[in-house]
Design a protein around this motif. Structure first.
Motif, PDB file in Angstrom:
ATOM      1  N   LEU A  60     -45.123 -52.842 -48.805  1.00 18.27           N
ATOM      2  CA  LEU A  60     -44.855 -53.567 -47.570  1.00 18.27           C
ATOM      3  C   LEU A  60     -44.248 -54.929 -47.871  1.00 18.27           C
ATOM      4  CD1 LEU A  60     -48.203 -52.884 -45.697  1.00 18.27           C
ATOM      5  CD2 LEU A  60     -46.023 -51.744 -45.340  1.00 18.27           C
ATOM      6  N   SER A  61     -43.399 -55.379 -46.970  1.00 17.55           N
ATOM      7  CA  SER A  61     -42.875 -56.741 -47.077  1.00 17.55           C
ATOM      8  C   SER A  61     -43.971 -57.707 -46.646  1.00 17.55           C
ATOM      9  CB  SER A  61     -41.649 -56.909 -46.175  1.00 17.55           C
ATOM     10  OG  SER A  61     -42.039 -56.889 -44.819  1.00 17.55           O
ATOM     11  N   ALA A  62     -43.790 -58.973 -46.934  1.00 17.27           N
ATOM     12  CA  ALA A  62     -44.771 -59.984 -46.534  1.00 17.27           C
ATOM     13  C   ALA A  62     -44.938 -60.004 -45.019  1.00 17.27           C
ATOM     14  CB  ALA A  62     -44.351 -61.358 -47.049  1.00 17.27           C
ATOM     15  N   ASP A  63     -43.841 -59.850 -44.282  1.00 19.42           N
ATOM     16  CA  ASP A  63     -43.930 -59.826 -42.822  1.00 19.42           C
ATOM     17  C   ASP A  63     -44.706 -58.609 -42.327  1.00 19.42           C
ATOM     18  OD1 ASP A  63     -42.544 -62.192 -42.560  1.00 19.42           O
ATOM     19  OD2 ASP A  63     -40.598 -61.227 -42.199  1.00 19.42           O
ATOM     20  N   GLN A  64     -44.464 -57.456 -42.946  1.00 21.90           N
ATOM     21  CA  GLN A  64     -45.198 -56.247 -42.555  1.00 21.90           C
ATOM     22  C   GLN A  64     -46.687 -56.387 -42.858  1.00 21.90           C
ATOM     23  OE1 GLN A  64     -42.705 -53.613 -44.873  1.00 21.90           O
ATOM     24  NE2 GLN A  64     -42.199 -52.467 -43.010  1.00 21.90           N
ATOM     25  N   ARG A  65     -47.007 -56.978 -44.000  1.00 22.55           N
ATOM     26  CA  ARG A  65     -48.412 -57.189 -44.355  1.00 22.55           C
ATOM     27  C   ARG A  65     -49.089 -58.094 -43.334  1.00 22.55           C
ATOM     28  NH1 ARG A  65     -49.684 -56.411 -50.024  1.00 22.55           N
ATOM     29  NH2 ARG A  65     -51.073 -58.207 -49.984  1.00 22.55           N
ATOM     30  N   ARG A  66     -48.431 -59.192 -42.983  1.00 23.01           N
ATOM     31  CA  ARG A  66     -48.999 -60.116 -41.991  1.00 23.01           C
ATOM     32  C   ARG A  66     -49.168 -59.423 -40.643  1.00 23.01           C
ATOM     33  NH1 ARG A  66     -46.196 -63.929 -44.882  1.00 23.01           N
ATOM     34  NH2 ARG A  66     -44.259 -63.651 -43.724  1.00 23.01           N
ATOM     35  N   ALA A  67     -48.162 -58.661 -40.230  1.00 26.98           N
ATOM     36  CA  ALA A  67     -48.230 -57.961 -38.946  1.00 26.98           C
ATOM     37  C   ALA A  67     -49.368 -56.938 -38.949  1.00 26.98           C
ATOM     38  CB  ALA A  67     -46.902 -57.277 -38.645  1.00 26.98           C
TER      39      ALA A  67
ATOM     40  N   ALA B  25     -46.217 -49.236 -35.865  1.00 27.59           N
ATOM     41  CA  ALA B  25     -45.802 -50.613 -36.154  1.00 27.59           C
ATOM     42  C   ALA B  25     -44.994 -50.685 -37.444  1.00 27.59           C
ATOM     43  CB  ALA B  25     -47.027 -51.521 -36.250  1.00 27.59           C
ATOM     44  N   LEU B  26     -45.345 -49.856 -38.423  1.00 23.59           N
ATOM     45  CA  LEU B  26     -44.638 -49.851 -39.702  1.00 23.59           C
ATOM     46  C   LEU B  26     -43.390 -48.970 -39.678  1.00 23.59           C
ATOM     47  CD1 LEU B  26     -47.652 -49.579 -42.173  1.00 23.59           C
ATOM     48  CD2 LEU B  26     -46.272 -51.614 -41.668  1.00 23.59           C
ATOM     49  N   GLY B  27     -43.325 -48.056 -38.709  1.00 20.18           N
ATOM     50  CA  GLY B  27     -42.186 -47.136 -38.639  1.00 20.18           C
ATOM     51  C   GLY B  27     -42.250 -46.030 -39.674  1.00 20.18           C
ATOM     52  N   VAL B  28     -43.455 -45.773 -40.191  1.00 25.45           N
ATOM     53  CA  VAL B  28     -43.677 -44.734 -41.194  1.00 25.45           C
ATOM     54  C   VAL B  28     -44.893 -43.932 -40.764  1.00 25.45           C
ATOM     55  CG1 VAL B  28     -44.225 -44.263 -43.610  1.00 25.45           C
ATOM     56  CG2 VAL B  28     -42.742 -46.174 -43.031  1.00 25.45           C
ATOM     57  N   ASP B  29     -44.782 -42.618 -40.809  1.00 23.88           N
ATOM     58  CA  ASP B  29     -45.855 -41.766 -40.320  1.00 23.88           C
ATOM     59  C   ASP B  29     -47.172 -41.947 -41.075  1.00 23.88           C
ATOM     60  OD1 ASP B  29     -46.056 -40.191 -38.095  1.00 23.88           O
ATOM     61  OD2 ASP B  29     -45.879 -38.318 -39.194  1.00 23.88           O
ATOM     62  N   ASP B  30     -47.129 -42.005 -42.388  1.00 22.18           N
ATOM     63  CA  ASP B  30     -48.366 -42.116 -43.172  1.00 22.18           C
ATOM     64  C   ASP B  30     -48.091 -42.992 -44.384  1.00 22.18           C
ATOM     65  OD1 ASP B  30     -50.801 -41.843 -44.426  1.00 22.18           O
ATOM     66  OD2 ASP B  30     -50.712 -39.671 -44.626  1.00 22.18           O
ATOM     67  N   HIS B  31     -47.935 -44.293 -44.130  1.00 22.70           N
ATOM     68  CA  HIS B  31     -47.656 -45.216 -45.235  1.00 22.70           C
ATOM     69  C   HIS B  31     -48.866 -45.270 -46.153  1.00 22.70           C
ATOM     70  CE1 HIS B  31     -46.795 -48.914 -47.446  1.00 22.70           C
ATOM     71  NE2 HIS B  31     -45.537 -48.631 -47.173  1.00 22.70           N
TER      72      HIS B  31
END
Length: 174
Positions: free
Chosen positions: A7-14, A80-86
């Motif tokens: 995950l990117s830093a923004d994705q982690r925060r979100a 939110a991540l746009g991935v079915d099973d991250h």
């Protein structure tokens, strides 16, 4: 985004900014840089040490509630991540691990001396084995069921398989 990428830093925060994301990533354990499923399963052992003190019917209610809330949380986090099973979504490992350890709550399966740490290790290893190996129907479920249910259901079945093998092993050894 590929499910293989971190995950990117923004994705982690979100993800950590919402209750659904916080739960879905196993209170942050799924944000490990590698082996997220293993870290999630390890993190699941800490609350299990408290949960194992519950009467079995209450433990089962906790499992069912945890599963239902997990379907919701993983569905929200996946969207939110746009991935079915991250791979950062590890609440399924918590529930699967707790299912795998069910035999350790049945006194008839334990020696007279009670619970031993090697049993916990055996349950952990068995769950990880079935979760990674994904024998039928686990692999079939993993590929065909989507959304929050898809994130959760394959680990539930892996937990059931691990619990059966652990129970049989305990009965045979003890």
């Amino acid at each position: 985004m590929s499910a293989k990428k971190n995950l990117s830093a923004d994705q982690r925060r979100a993800l950590l900014a919402t209750p659904a994301g916080w739960l879905a990533c196993g209170f942050g354990s799924g944000l490990a840089p590698v082996a997220q499923g293993t870290f999630g399963s390890l993190a699941a052992l800490l609350p299990w040490l408290l949960l194992r003190e519950l009467p079995l019917p209450i433990y089962l209610v906790v499992l069912l509630a945890g599963f239902a809330v997990g379907v919701w949380a993983c569905n929200v986090a996946s969207r939110a991540l746009g991935v079915d099973d991250h791979r950062s979504l590890v609440w399924d490992e918590f529930i699967g691990q707790w299912i795998a350890l069910l035999p350790l709550l049945v006194s008839a399966l334990l020696p007279a001396s009670g619970f031993a740490w090697w049993m916990l290790l055996a349950g952990f290893v068995l769950f990880r084995l079935f979760d990674v190996w994904k024998p039928w129907p686990i692999r079939w479920l993993d590929r065909r069921v989507k959304g929050g249910m898809g994130v959760m259901i394959d680990d539930v079945v892996a937990g059931v398989f691990a619990a059966i093998v652990l129970a049989l092993g305990l009965r045979t050894l003890l």
